[in-house]
Design an enzyme around this catalytic site. Structure first.
Site, PDB file in Angstrom:
ATOM      1  N   LYS A 196       0.858  -1.177   0.000  1.00 18.13           N
ATOM      2  CA  LYS A 196       0.000   0.000   0.000  1.00 18.13           C
ATOM      3  C   LYS A 196       0.894   1.227   0.000  1.00 18.13           C
ATOM      4  CE  LYS A 196      -3.435   2.535   2.566  1.00 18.13           C
ATOM      5  NZ  LYS A 196      -4.394   2.548   3.661  1.00 18.13           N
ATOM      6  N   LYS A 249      -2.182  -1.653  -3.895  1.00 15.99           N
ATOM      7  CA  LYS A 249      -3.047  -0.477  -3.871  1.00 15.99           C
ATOM      8  C   LYS A 249      -2.225   0.791  -3.950  1.00 15.99           C
ATOM      9  CE  LYS A 249      -5.801   1.853  -0.469  1.00 15.99           C
ATOM     10  NZ  LYS A 249      -6.152   1.900   0.913  1.00 15.99           N
TER      11      LYS A 249
HETATM   12  C1  PBG Z   1      -7.309   3.533   5.436  1.00 16.58           C
HETATM   13  C2  PBG Z   1      -7.564   3.422   3.992  1.00 16.58           C
HETATM   14  C3  PBG Z   1      -7.394   4.387   2.986  1.00 16.58           C
HETATM   15  C4  PBG Z   1      -7.870   3.826   1.812  1.00 16.58           C
HETATM   16  C5  PBG Z   1      -8.278   2.536   2.111  1.00 16.58           C
HETATM   17  N1  PBG Z   1      -8.061   2.298   3.453  1.00 16.58           N
HETATM   18  C6  PBG Z   1      -6.947   5.781   3.065  1.00 16.58           C
HETATM   19  C7  PBG Z   1      -5.591   6.126   3.441  1.00 16.58           C
HETATM   20  O1  PBG Z   1      -4.702   5.301   3.596  1.00 16.58           O
HETATM   21  O2  PBG Z   1      -5.418   7.330   3.640  1.00 16.58           O
HETATM   22  C8  PBG Z   1      -7.956   4.509   0.482  1.00 16.58           C
HETATM   23  C9  PBG Z   1      -8.918   3.903  -0.476  1.00 16.58           C
HETATM   24  C10 PBG Z   1      -9.297   4.775  -1.603  1.00 16.58           C
HETATM   25  O3  PBG Z   1      -8.684   5.828  -1.878  1.00 16.58           O
HETATM   26  O4  PBG Z   1     -10.270   4.410  -2.278  1.00 16.58           O
HETATM   27  N2  PBG Z   1      -6.016   3.492   5.858  1.00 16.58           N
END
Ligand code: PBG
Length: 327
Positions: A196, A249
């Protein structure tokens, strides 16, 4: 002169031949629809930066889940927005928290639809970080692990079919696996957000979930977009710690990692086409700059071609509808 046929040109002349040799397929059952469930909300509330996606009350979430199920979509991924936030994010592990209540309600109404619960504290903490803070304002990795484990068991007890930790703390997959196993929840799989990245493409999500960090950024715990080898190492570590599915992601800027994680692990891989990726296509389509249906189907097919078994996307209902109409 007969040239070698590298481009399958002769096989593209009819739709039937083209379909016969097509390497990648895209089906509604490959998809998971993310949903924002808001405690205390009445009905639905549009999200300005994500046209077509609403914040949902629990009963609206049940209705939305029913539409997804009817379209053949495999599951939903639940994000909760609590009625009150605090330093620790304590609503996250409340058995009567918004995700727990929504999970029970959706499973009761649509037992065959998979409910995956996202596991992170950022929607629940007053400061918007993904873990608890030390006195110096940095996230306390190890203290956060215990809270994540507590949240995971509460979500699984509520009936979640899988837990998807998105917090990016070190060691969290192992901590969550151990906690689930101890509570007789050994059959609940973990879909780990392994790779991520600290991405600009999460902007609309943070509006939707009210989870923009009050100060600083997430670079301490999310990954540097320049680092591919590190992403593969993270994925391998998550496998060792007990992850069942590995997630990459965002999706399109990181398709190389979808493929590399797949090749390195041979485990099921999920790719998350995130809020900013969705917003980009919607905005361009609204301006008439591209054909939304064609662009979305091309993006989704590319994610599958890169090696994703599961595609998590806000476009899920549209894609399923288009695929059905195309049959
Ligand atoms: C929580 C999380 C996020 C997303 C999914 N889980 C936001 C972040 O890390 O700030 C983003 C998903 C999206 O942009 O659709 N940590």
């Amino acid at each position: 002169m007969a040239f070698p046929q590298t481009r399958l040109r002769r096989l593209r002349r009819t739709g039937a031949l083209r379909d016969l040799v097509r390497e990648t397929d895209l089906r509604a059952r490959d998809l998971i629809l993310p949903m924002f469930v808001v405690a205390g909300l009445d009905g639905r509330e549009p999200i300005a930066s994500m046209p077509g996606i609403d914040r949902l009350s629990i009963s609206a979430a049940v209705e939305e889940a029913g539409e997804a199920a009817a379209l053949g979509i495999s599951g939903v991924l639940l994000f909760g927005v609590p009625s009150a936030k605090d330093e620790q994010g304590s609503q996250a592990w409340d058995d009567e928290g918004v995700v727990q209540l929504a999970t029970r309600a959706i499973k009761e109404a649509h037992p065959d639809l998979l409910v995956v619960s996202d596991l992170c504290l950022c929607e629940y903490t007053s400061h918007g970080h993904c873990g608890v803070l030390r006195d110096d304002g940095q996230v306390d990795n190890d203290a956060t692990l215990e809270l994540l484990a507590r949240t995971a068991t509460s979500q699984a007890r509520a009936g979640a079919d899988a837990i998807a930790p998105s917090d990016m703390m070190d060691g969290r997959v192992g901590a969550i696996r151990a906690a689930l196993d101890e509570e007789d929840l050994a059959e609940t799989p973990i879909i780990a957000y392994s790779a991520k990245f600290a991405s600009a493409f999460y902007g609309p999500f943070r509006d939707a979930a009210g989870s923009t960090p009050a100060f600083g950024d997430r670079h301490g715990y999310q990954m540097d977009p320049g680092n591919g080898d590190e992403a593969v190492r993270e994925a391998l570590l998550d496998v060792q710690e007990g992850a069942d599915v590995l997630m990459v992601k965002p999706a399109l800027p990181y398709l190389d990692l979808v493929r590399r994680v797949k090749d390195a692990t041979r485990l099921p891989v999920a790719a998350y086409h995130v809020s900013g990726e969705y917003a980009m296509i919607k905005a361009a389509a609204a301006c008439g700059y591209l054909d939304e249906r064609a662009a979305v189907l091309e993006a989704m097919t590319s994610i599958r071609r890169a090696g994703a078994d599961i595609v998590i996307t806000y476009h899920s209902k549209d894609v399923a509808t288009w695929l059905r109409a195309g049959q």
